[in-house]
Scaffold this active site. Structure first.
Site, PDB file in Angstrom:
ATOM      1  N   ASN A   7     129.835  -3.586  59.176  1.00 19.51           N
ATOM      2  CA  ASN A   7     131.195  -3.372  59.533  1.00 19.51           C
ATOM      3  C   ASN A   7     131.826  -4.463  60.322  1.00 19.51           C
ATOM      4  O   ASN A   7     131.345  -4.462  61.532  1.00 19.51           O
ATOM      5  CB  ASN A   7     131.303  -1.991  60.086  1.00 19.51           C
ATOM      6  N   ASP A   9     135.055  -4.678  61.482  1.00 20.49           N
ATOM      7  CA  ASP A   9     136.218  -4.641  62.204  1.00 20.49           C
ATOM      8  C   ASP A   9     136.231  -5.106  63.497  1.00 20.49           C
ATOM      9  O   ASP A   9     137.467  -5.557  63.961  1.00 20.49           O
ATOM     10  CB  ASP A   9     136.329  -2.821  62.183  1.00 20.49           C
ATOM     11  N   HIS A  10     135.185  -4.988  64.168  1.00 21.83           N
ATOM     12  CA  HIS A  10     135.299  -5.392  65.711  1.00 21.83           C
ATOM     13  C   HIS A  10     135.289  -6.895  65.795  1.00 21.83           C
ATOM     14  O   HIS A  10     135.930  -7.263  67.023  1.00 21.83           O
ATOM     15  CB  HIS A  10     134.040  -4.696  66.412  1.00 21.83           C
ATOM     16  N   HIS A  47     137.534  -1.609  57.604  1.00 21.08           N
ATOM     17  CA  HIS A  47     138.688  -0.481  57.468  1.00 21.08           C
ATOM     18  C   HIS A  47     139.991  -0.893  57.708  1.00 21.08           C
ATOM     19  O   HIS A  47     140.670  -1.619  58.733  1.00 21.08           O
ATOM     20  CB  HIS A  47     138.230   0.462  58.760  1.00 21.08           C
ATOM     21  N   ARG A  49     143.427   0.219  58.424  1.00 22.87           N
ATOM     22  CA  ARG A  49     143.918   1.345  58.777  1.00 22.87           C
ATOM     23  C   ARG A  49     145.407   1.222  58.677  1.00 22.87           C
ATOM     24  O   ARG A  49     145.963   0.113  58.721  1.00 22.87           O
ATOM     25  CB  ARG A  49     143.833   1.296  60.693  1.00 22.87           C
ATOM     26  N   ARG A  53     145.432  -2.240  63.240  1.00 19.18           N
ATOM     27  CA  ARG A  53     145.027  -2.586  64.532  1.00 19.18           C
ATOM     28  C   ARG A  53     143.963  -3.574  64.741  1.00 19.18           C
ATOM     29  O   ARG A  53     143.725  -4.081  65.693  1.00 19.18           O
ATOM     30  CB  ARG A  53     144.521  -1.380  65.373  1.00 19.18           C
ATOM     31  N   HIS A  54     143.161  -3.652  63.571  1.00 17.78           N
ATOM     32  CA  HIS A  54     142.162  -4.805  63.514  1.00 17.78           C
ATOM     33  C   HIS A  54     142.279  -5.581  62.021  1.00 17.78           C
ATOM     34  O   HIS A  54     142.946  -6.712  62.042  1.00 17.78           O
ATOM     35  CB  HIS A  54     140.868  -4.269  64.155  1.00 17.78           C
ATOM     36  N   GLU A  74     137.045   1.043  53.938  1.00 16.33           N
ATOM     37  CA  GLU A  74     137.198   2.232  54.707  1.00 16.33           C
ATOM     38  C   GLU A  74     138.781   2.435  54.642  1.00 16.33           C
ATOM     39  O   GLU A  74     139.538   1.779  55.035  1.00 16.33           O
ATOM     40  CB  GLU A  74     136.674   2.276  56.092  1.00 16.33           C
ATOM     41  N   THR A 105     137.029   5.567  64.705  1.00 16.96           N
ATOM     42  CA  THR A 105     136.970   6.832  63.756  1.00 16.96           C
ATOM     43  C   THR A 105     136.299   7.809  64.490  1.00 16.96           C
ATOM     44  O   THR A 105     135.299   7.668  64.752  1.00 16.96           O
ATOM     45  CB  THR A 105     136.591   6.633  62.559  1.00 16.96           C
ATOM     46  N   GLU A 155     129.067  10.066  53.606  1.00 15.41           N
ATOM     47  CA  GLU A 155     128.450   9.067  54.658  1.00 15.41           C
ATOM     48  C   GLU A 155     128.433  10.219  55.915  1.00 15.41           C
ATOM     49  O   GLU A 155     129.424  10.612  56.297  1.00 15.41           O
ATOM     50  CB  GLU A 155     129.249   7.854  54.770  1.00 15.41           C
ATOM     51  N   HIS A 196     128.005   5.346  62.252  1.00 10.59           N
ATOM     52  CA  HIS A 196     128.625   5.738  63.524  1.00 10.59           C
ATOM     53  C   HIS A 196     127.803   5.741  64.599  1.00 10.59           C
ATOM     54  O   HIS A 196     126.908   6.634  64.598  1.00 10.59           O
ATOM     55  CB  HIS A 196     129.530   6.776  63.323  1.00 10.59           C
TER      56      HIS A 196
END
Length: 245
Positions: A7, A9-10, A47, A49, A53-54, A74, A105, A155, A196
């Protein structure tokens, strides 16, 4: 073989901290995704969103263009994002809950309480040739509802397991929930992913959970990459996963 979806996203979160609202900026999550693929990752997760935001729209379109493995989008079960997914055609979508106030999430999707809406989206994706995963807690009711909704995957939300990891008794209880959930899903014909809060310390304990197809891991890999580089971080995680039976 247990597969790794990274992932990114970060990576986008770091970019947006300085370059939010701009058409370009660093670090580039697409470049990070390609580096993860080169290091052996089996797929890339992003993801998109509703609040952007990212990950931004331009990121997912570029990812769809360049990713050679498997693109997992996602997304909330929201009309705007559903329409983007149908046009984008990722290999798979993972429906997740979203709250504007959350950092990331939190909790799993309430499939049982939203069965009609989730089923409709599953059918739309199926008609478009896109597989569907539902991000849910290892709760029997939610797993049963996921099968009725028509998804191909679930998931399992491993957040409670990750948070309980330091306490042996609580960890054992959460691990037992994941084991039971994976067995139930498998019996219902669902394929099982998990993610997660997974990291380099708690991941080996997850080997007790049967029927896992793929782990989706982001924060831990991106964090590790700050000191060793993203390619090494991915390879180290793959090494930890290699002994899964």
């Amino acid at each position: 073989m247990l597969k790794l979806g990274v992932n990114i996203d970060h990576v986008a979160t770091v970019r947006e901290a300085r370059y939010r609202g701009r058409a370009e900026g660093e670090p580039d999550p697409v470049a990070a995704a390609l580096a993860c693929e080169a290091a052996g990752a089996h797929g890339i997760t992003a993801h998109l969103r509703e609040d952007r935001r990212h990950i931004q729209d331009r990121d997912v379109w570029k990812l769809r263009e360049v990713i050679k493995t498997r693109l997992n989008l996602e997304m909330a079960n929201a009309p705007e994002i559903v329409q983007i997914a149908l046009k984008l055609k990722p290999d798979i979508v993972c429906l997740v809950p979203e709250r504007r106030a959350e950092v990331t999430t939190e909790g799993g999707l309430d499939v049982a309480g939203n069965l009609v809406a989730v089923s409709q989206t599953c059918q739309l994706m199926k008609d478009a040739g896109i597989e569907v995963s539902l991000f849910i807690t290892p709760d029997p009711e939610q797993i049963s509802a996921a099968a009725r909704a028509g998804s191909q995957f679930i998931e399992l939300h491993t957040g409670a397991f990750a948070e309980a990891f330091a306490d042996a008794s609580h960890r054992s209880a959460q691990l037992a929930r994941l084991v039971a959930g994976a067995k139930q899903a498998h019996e219902l014909g669902l394929r099982v992913n998990a993610g997660h809060g997974l990291n380099y310390v708690n991941l080996p304990a997850l080997h007790e959970v049967p029927h896992l197809v793929e782990l989706n891991i982001g924060h831990s890999i991106v964090s590790r990459a700050l000191t060793v580089g993203i390619g090494t971080a991915v390879k180290e995680m793959l090494t930890l996963m290699a002994s899964y039976k």
